[in-house]
Design a protein around this motif. Structure first.
Motif, PDB file in Angstrom:
ATOM      1  N   VAL A  92      22.948  51.950  49.963  1.00 37.34           N
ATOM      2  CA  VAL A  92      23.728  53.168  49.695  1.00 37.34           C
ATOM      3  C   VAL A  92      23.061  54.355  50.387  1.00 37.34           C
ATOM      4  O   VAL A  92      23.720  55.166  51.060  1.00 37.34           O
ATOM      5  CB  VAL A  92      23.851  53.411  48.166  1.00 37.34           C
ATOM      6  CG1 VAL A  92      24.631  54.691  47.886  1.00 37.34           C
ATOM      7  CG2 VAL A  92      24.525  52.217  47.499  1.00 37.34           C
ATOM      8  N   ALA A  93      21.726  54.424  50.245  1.00 37.07           N
ATOM      9  CA  ALA A  93      20.980  55.519  50.880  1.00 37.07           C
ATOM     10  C   ALA A  93      21.109  55.444  52.405  1.00 37.07           C
ATOM     11  O   ALA A  93      21.250  56.473  53.077  1.00 37.07           O
ATOM     12  CB  ALA A  93      19.508  55.437  50.471  1.00 37.07           C
ATOM     13  N   SER A  98      24.036  57.278  57.501  1.00 34.39           N
ATOM     14  CA  SER A  98      24.543  56.440  58.606  1.00 34.39           C
ATOM     15  C   SER A  98      23.413  55.845  59.435  1.00 34.39           C
ATOM     16  O   SER A  98      23.503  55.762  60.667  1.00 34.39           O
ATOM     17  CB  SER A  98      25.476  57.244  59.505  1.00 34.39           C
ATOM     18  OG  SER A  98      26.491  57.818  58.758  1.00 34.39           O
ATOM     19  N   GLY A  99      22.357  55.455  58.745  1.00 38.54           N
ATOM     20  CA  GLY A  99      21.210  54.848  59.436  1.00 38.54           C
ATOM     21  C   GLY A  99      20.452  55.827  60.314  1.00 38.54           C
ATOM     22  O   GLY A  99      19.585  55.418  61.097  1.00 38.54           O
ATOM     23  N   GLY A 100      20.799  57.114  60.197  1.00 39.29           N
ATOM     24  CA  GLY A 100      20.110  58.146  60.996  1.00 39.29           C
ATOM     25  C   GLY A 100      20.591  58.198  62.440  1.00 39.29           C
ATOM     26  O   GLY A 100      20.069  58.968  63.252  1.00 39.29           O
ATOM     27  N   VAL A 111      15.677  61.408  60.919  1.00 36.58           N
ATOM     28  CA  VAL A 111      15.721  61.562  59.459  1.00 36.58           C
ATOM     29  C   VAL A 111      15.163  60.283  58.821  1.00 36.58           C
ATOM     30  O   VAL A 111      15.257  59.207  59.413  1.00 36.58           O
ATOM     31  CB  VAL A 111      17.173  61.807  58.963  1.00 36.58           C
ATOM     32  CG1 VAL A 111      17.695  63.134  59.422  1.00 36.58           C
ATOM     33  CG2 VAL A 111      18.099  60.674  59.384  1.00 36.58           C
ATOM     34  N   PRO A 112      14.575  60.394  57.613  1.00 40.78           N
ATOM     35  CA  PRO A 112      14.034  59.193  56.964  1.00 40.78           C
ATOM     36  C   PRO A 112      15.146  58.203  56.608  1.00 40.78           C
ATOM     37  O   PRO A 112      16.203  58.601  56.107  1.00 40.78           O
ATOM     38  CB  PRO A 112      13.355  59.722  55.698  1.00 40.78           C
ATOM     39  CG  PRO A 112      13.628  61.167  55.629  1.00 40.78           C
ATOM     40  CD  PRO A 112      14.350  61.616  56.841  1.00 40.78           C
ATOM     41  N   VAL A 113      14.909  56.933  56.937  1.00 47.72           N
ATOM     42  CA  VAL A 113      15.909  55.880  56.691  1.00 47.72           C
ATOM     43  C   VAL A 113      15.256  54.795  55.829  1.00 47.72           C
ATOM     44  O   VAL A 113      14.112  54.410  56.100  1.00 47.72           O
ATOM     45  CB  VAL A 113      16.381  55.278  58.037  1.00 47.72           C
ATOM     46  CG1 VAL A 113      17.356  54.143  57.807  1.00 47.72           C
ATOM     47  CG2 VAL A 113      17.009  56.353  58.912  1.00 47.72           C
ATOM     48  N   LYS A 118      16.768  41.762  57.561  1.00 47.20           N
ATOM     49  CA  LYS A 118      17.114  41.376  58.933  1.00 47.20           C
ATOM     50  C   LYS A 118      18.344  42.135  59.442  1.00 47.20           C
ATOM     51  O   LYS A 118      18.516  42.345  60.638  1.00 47.20           O
ATOM     52  CB  LYS A 118      17.354  39.873  59.018  1.00 47.20           C
ATOM     53  CG  LYS A 118      17.324  39.362  60.446  1.00 47.20           C
ATOM     54  CD  LYS A 118      17.397  37.863  60.494  1.00 47.20           C
ATOM     55  CE  LYS A 118      17.240  37.363  61.919  1.00 47.20           C
ATOM     56  NZ  LYS A 118      17.318  35.904  61.984  1.00 47.20           N
ATOM     57  N   MET A 119      19.223  42.496  58.522  1.00 49.57           N
ATOM     58  CA  MET A 119      20.411  43.262  58.922  1.00 49.57           C
ATOM     59  C   MET A 119      20.409  44.592  58.195  1.00 49.57           C
ATOM     60  O   MET A 119      20.126  44.638  56.987  1.00 49.57           O
ATOM     61  CB  MET A 119      21.680  42.486  58.550  1.00 49.57           C
ATOM     62  CG  MET A 119      21.859  41.198  59.322  1.00 49.57           C
ATOM     63  SD  MET A 119      23.237  40.246  58.669  1.00 49.57           S
ATOM     64  CE  MET A 119      24.601  41.075  59.453  1.00 49.57           C
ATOM     65  N   ASN A 120      20.765  45.673  58.911  1.00 48.21           N
ATOM     66  CA  ASN A 120      20.898  46.945  58.219  1.00 48.21           C
ATOM     67  C   ASN A 120      22.287  47.041  57.584  1.00 48.21           C
ATOM     68  O   ASN A 120      23.145  46.175  57.811  1.00 48.21           O
ATOM     69  CB  ASN A 120      20.583  48.128  59.156  1.00 48.21           C
ATOM     70  CG  ASN A 120      21.580  48.238  60.302  1.00 48.21           C
ATOM     71  OD1 ASN A 120      22.771  48.066  60.106  1.00 48.21           O
ATOM     72  ND2 ASN A 120      21.079  48.513  61.495  1.00 48.21           N
ATOM     73  N   SER A 121      22.511  48.112  56.793  1.00 50.69           N
ATOM     74  CA  SER A 121      23.747  48.189  56.015  1.00 50.69           C
ATOM     75  C   SER A 121      24.988  48.238  56.901  1.00 50.69           C
ATOM     76  O   SER A 121      26.030  47.686  56.553  1.00 50.69           O
ATOM     77  CB  SER A 121      23.699  49.426  55.123  1.00 50.69           C
ATOM     78  OG  SER A 121      22.442  49.502  54.518  1.00 50.69           O
ATOM     79  N   GLY A 122      24.871  48.904  58.053  1.00 54.58           N
ATOM     80  CA  GLY A 122      26.002  48.954  58.989  1.00 54.58           C
ATOM     81  C   GLY A 122      26.325  47.564  59.515  1.00 54.58           C
ATOM     82  O   GLY A 122      27.498  47.179  59.611  1.00 54.58           O
ATOM     83  N   GLN A 123      25.265  46.811  59.828  1.00 57.26           N
ATOM     84  CA  GLN A 123      25.478  45.437  60.312  1.00 57.26           C
ATOM     85  C   GLN A 123      26.054  44.559  59.201  1.00 57.26           C
ATOM     86  O   GLN A 123      26.856  43.667  59.470  1.00 57.26           O
ATOM     87  CB  GLN A 123      24.153  44.851  60.814  1.00 57.26           C
ATOM     88  CG  GLN A 123      23.703  45.455  62.131  1.00 57.26           C
ATOM     89  CD  GLN A 123      22.281  45.041  62.491  1.00 57.26           C
ATOM     90  OE1 GLN A 123      21.412  44.946  61.641  1.00 57.26           O
ATOM     91  NE2 GLN A 123      22.042  44.812  63.767  1.00 57.26           N
ATOM     92  N   LYS A 124      25.661  44.828  57.956  1.00 58.51           N
ATOM     93  CA  LYS A 124      26.215  44.065  56.826  1.00 58.51           C
ATOM     94  C   LYS A 124      27.717  44.328  56.707  1.00 58.51           C
ATOM     95  O   LYS A 124      28.511  43.409  56.522  1.00 58.51           O
ATOM     96  CB  LYS A 124      25.536  44.486  55.519  1.00 58.51           C
ATOM     97  CG  LYS A 124      24.144  43.947  55.343  1.00 58.51           C
ATOM     98  CD  LYS A 124      23.602  44.393  53.997  1.00 58.51           C
ATOM     99  CE  LYS A 124      22.146  44.034  53.847  1.00 58.51           C
ATOM    100  NZ  LYS A 124      21.604  44.499  52.574  1.00 58.51           N
TER     101      LYS A 124
END
Lengths: 222, 103
Positions: A92-93, A98-100, A111-113, A118-124
């Motif tokens: 959620v964070a 948007s992954g910075g 910005v702090p991310v 293995k996958m970031n939230s966008g990739q999920k």
């Protein structure tokens, strides 16, 4: 937390995964672009026939890649499934900033991310769309290709509609999101297209939790 | 050959996950196969009824070939000369029209 040597290298994407990714590229991209042409019909009859043939060959490649990966790399499918449907507060964070990426690309700000596996939230998010979307596109495509004379008009109509809408959606996501960001994250792109390896410290930048918890040293160098 | 000194830990699929995923996949495949079979069977039912009706009509007909149909041959004699004559071509035949751009 383990400190890694600058020369430490990790095999991030094994051969089966890379081969499947190539199958998706060689299958999905030709079908996506010819699919748009088949939808808009901008060319003559002969040209449209050629495009339809390319579309069908691409669809065969895509279908075979998916089926073979499901059969021979089913554990990897389970891991992918587990990863894309596991969402935590960190995701959620991550989504909130948007992954910075926008800040980094458009404003030049870091910005702090939150750390990712293995996958970031966008990739999920993309993974969920690709997983469900590809199944829908392949199934409806096969209905239109192989079973059209047998199915009722309603099923043919909805198969055509779903094939078009989901196919267009996937094409937009892949072309405008996945390809652009993979070129932006060049090391990850080279890793997937190349031998599947990357320096551990580079992997750590994007996938800190994965590096800290999910990798282990190999006894001998392959 | 790729050279690396770290590798991802082996993926462990629990029995619960295996049973759940196999169950879901089987349910989707079987319900889909059942629905498609049902639909195809239903559609074939109408095709078979239509075929049976046509055969029945055929059996009832005294004349079953067009070249033995007197009124048809009479029409050809009076109007169109013979099958595939220029007049018959003009009146009864159709031509290919490319409709790929009409949709």
């Amino acid at each position: 937390m383990t400190k890694y040597d600058d020369n430490a290298v990790v095999l991030k994407h094994e051969a089966g995964t890379r081969l499947f990714h190539w199958g998706l590229i060689l299958g999905f991209l030709p079908t996506a672009f010819t699919g748009i042409a088949i939808w808009l019909k901008p060319f003559s009859g002969d040209m449209m026939n050629v495009l339809m043939m390319v579309h069908i060959v691409g669809a065969w490649v895509l279908s075979l890649a998916c089926v073979l990966f499901f059969i021979f790399r089913h554990k990897r499918v389970v891991a992918f499934w587990r990863e894309i449907f596991t969402w935590t507060k960190d995701d959620v964070a991550w989504m909130k900033v948007s992954g910075g990426y926008p800040q980094k690309i458009f404003l030049g700000k870091i910005v702090p991310v939150p750390p990712m596996r293995k996958m970031n939230s966008g990739q999920k998010m993309m993974g969920i769309m690709v997983f469900i979307g590809t199944i829908l596109v392949v199934v409806t495509g096969w209905i239109l290709y192989a079973a059209l004379p047998m199915v009722p008009k309603e099923i043919a109509f909805y198969a055509d509609l779903i094939h078009l809408i989901v196919g267009l959606g996937l094409t937009i996501c892949v072309v405008c999101g996945h390809i652009v960001l993979s070129i932006y994250n060049w090391k990850e792109c080279v890793c997937m297209f190349g031998d599947g390896t990357m320096r551990v410290n580079d992997a750590k930048h994007h996938n800190e939790l994965w590096v800290n918890e999910d990798i282990e040293p190999v006894e001998t160098t392959n | 050959m790729a050279t690396y000194n770290y590798i991802e830990k082996a993926i462990q699929v629990t029995r619960r996950e295996f049973v759940a995923l196999t169950g879901v996949a089987a349910a989707i495949l079987w319900s889909g196969a059942y629905a498609i079979t049902d639909v195809v069977e239903d559609r074939n039912k109408y095709i078979k009824l239509r075929t049976a009706g046509l055969y029945k009509d055929d059996e009832k007909s005294a004349l079953r070939q067009s070249h033995k149909n007197k009124s048809l041959m009479d029409m050809y004699a009076k109007l169109a000369n013979k099958p595939l004559s220029p007049v018959a071509e003009k009146l009864f035949h159709t031509q290919y029209v490319d409709r790929t751009k009409l949709g």
